[in-house]
Design an enzyme around this catalytic site. Structure first.
Site, PDB file in Angstrom:
ATOM      1  N   HIS A   1      54.562  28.277  26.543  1.00 33.93           N
ATOM      2  CA  HIS A   1      53.517  27.906  27.493  1.00 33.93           C
ATOM      3  C   HIS A   1      53.178  29.111  28.360  1.00 33.93           C
ATOM      4  O   HIS A   1      54.066  29.853  28.790  1.00 33.93           O
ATOM      5  CB  HIS A   1      53.974  26.747  28.380  1.00 33.93           C
ATOM      6  CG  HIS A   1      54.135  25.450  27.645  1.00 33.93           C
ATOM      7  ND1 HIS A   1      53.073  24.754  27.117  1.00 33.93           N
ATOM      8  CD2 HIS A   1      55.251  24.727  27.336  1.00 33.93           C
ATOM      9  CE1 HIS A   1      53.510  23.648  26.524  1.00 33.93           C
ATOM     10  NE2 HIS A   1      54.835  23.619  26.639  1.00 33.93           N
TER      11      HIS A   1
ATOM     12  N   CYS B   1      48.551  29.457  25.700  1.00 35.24           N
ATOM     13  CA  CYS B   1      47.255  29.300  26.350  1.00 35.24           C
ATOM     14  C   CYS B   1      46.855  30.616  27.024  1.00 35.24           C
ATOM     15  O   CYS B   1      47.695  31.288  27.626  1.00 35.24           O
ATOM     16  CB  CYS B   1      47.317  28.174  27.380  1.00 35.24           C
ATOM     17  SG  CYS B   1      47.719  26.552  26.676  1.00 35.24           S
TER      18      CYS B   1
END
Length: 423
Positions: free
Chosen positions: A165, A207
């Site tokens: 992440h 991301c």
């Protein structure tokens, strides 16, 4: 009007500036020649650092991503000794895993990417920002065991894959700390200064992944990302038995490409980058080759994702007079070449402690080996090798300093001679 001594001083200063400028230009030219020569030489080894930074069971796919890359690079020739695998969560042994000891990356469950011979170098709480940077820079505690170190050098091609992440210019580790884009840039710059890579490929799957390499300025670095700034990186499908997504879309696309690749493949990085489509990823693939010198259509994917290199071993001394080895090597992994070289290398000296008579046979093969005897012990001396880069650089610097000193001395003499003429 300037005084004669002032004129001489100005002349001396101009000549000194000219000498310094000449020395600097010579140094720059020498560096350019060394870089061009390095680009022409093939890499000598491959290393891979594969990192899954996410903790907790629901991040199953990030562990599967790293293990899938682990299986791929290992199949293409990079040995476990040259792979640093960092997994922040042990999903294979998690009590919620319906398939204990197994990790899958597709719904068919045909392939257990965890396998029976996986070697995890950093596990659980060991996966930290500090340890990741230490692996890259080689700045370990002296007690750190060899399997946890990346022993690359200036001839190594290094692959760094990181999954987890992240956000704008950061990557989360263990859900408690962040690896910043500047940290990545600083670590790679240290690698460059310490001669820990020849070329480096950074692959980020998270991301806003493209922001993770936005600060990199080091040479010979290529970077790939699964998403642009402001975009998310998405998972691929969901397995109803496991109850989670098994893999991310970017990794799935990459593995689909590499299933058609073997160690003899000539598929290029440009061809790899053409497979990433927005319709599959739901994000825009991005790469940065601004600091990478080679055209991507000339770079085989095995330069980073495999271990295929040309090996030119040093011929060994024969223990029996008249014997000769016929060395015939094709391109294959450097680890296999090293093992074969160790097995086939004959003894350098005979059991009686005298130098073997291999100098004649080796000279017939076109090699200039020699042996010298010290007391009752024989010492084998192989062919003359190239001097280390640091020694060559030192010689260049000393030579330029000597030239600059001679120019300065000549300038002083010229100034003293011309001073009376100008008065």
């Amino acid at each position: 009007m300037l005084q004669p001594r002032s004129d001489a001083a100005w002349l001396l200063a101009l000549l000194a500036c000219a000498a310094i400028l000449t020395s600097a230009l010579a140094h720059d030219q020498q560096q350019q020649q060394q870089q061009q020569q390095q680009q022409l030489q093939p890499h000598t080894s491959n290393w891979a650092v594969l990192v899954a930074t996410s903790k907790y069971w629901y991040n199953y796919r990030h562990i599967a991503n790293a293990l899938s890359f682990y299986r791929t690079v290992k199949r293409l020739g990079i040995p476990d000794s040259n792979i640093i695998l960092m997994l922040a969560e042990d999903v294979a042994c998690n009590p919620r895993n319906a398939y204990p000891g197994q990790v899958f990356n597709d719904e068919s469950h045909r392939l257990n990417v965890y396998g029976s011979n996986v070697e995890v170098d950093y596990r659980g709480s060991e996966v930290t920002v500090e340890n990741f940077i230490r692996v890259l820079t080689g700045r370990h505690d002296p007690a750190m065991p060899r399997p946890k170190r990346m022993l690359s050098d200036k001839g190594s091609n290094v692959l760094i894959y990181i999954s987890g992440h992240g956000g704008n210019e950061f990557m989360k580790f263990q859900d408690v700390e962040e690896l910043m884009a500047q940290d990545v840039a600083d670590a790679i710059q240290q690698m460059h200064e310490k001669g820990r890579y020849r070329e480096l490929l950074l692959v980020a799957e998270t991301c806003q992944a493209a922001t993770l390499y936005s600060k990199i300025t080091s040479p010979n670095v290529l970077a790939m990302a699964s998403s642009l700034k402001g975009e998310s990186s998405y998972s691929y499908l969901t397995d109803m038995d496991v109850g989670l997504s098994l893999i991310d879309r970017f990794t799935w696309s990459t593995l689909d490409f590499f299933e058609r690749v073997d160690i003899h493949s000539r598929l290029s990085l440009a061809q790899l980058m053409q497979i990433y489509r927005y319709e599959v990823l739901d994000s825009h693939f991005h790469y940065d080759a601004s600091h990478y010198p080679r055209p991507l259509d000339t770079v085989p994917v095995t330069d980073f994702f495999g271990s295929v290199s040309s090996i030119q071993p040093t011929p060994a001394l024969n223990s029996t007079a008249g014997d000769s080895d016929s060395w015939s090597y094709s391109s294959y992994s450097s680890s296999e070449a090293a093992q074969e070289l160790d097995v086939r290398r004959p003894a350098a000296v005979s059991s009686a402690g005298h130098a073997s008579s291999s100098s004649s046979s080796s000279s017939q093969d076109g090699y200039s080996d020699c042996s010298c005897s010290v007391g009752s012990s024989a010492v084998a001396v192989g062919p003359v090798q190239d001097l280390p880069g640091s020694i060559v650089d030192t010689g260049v610097y000393l030579g330029m300093a000597a030239v600059a000193s001679m120019v300065l001395v000549a300038s002083v003499v010229a100034a003293r001679i011309m001073a009376p003429l100008l008065s």
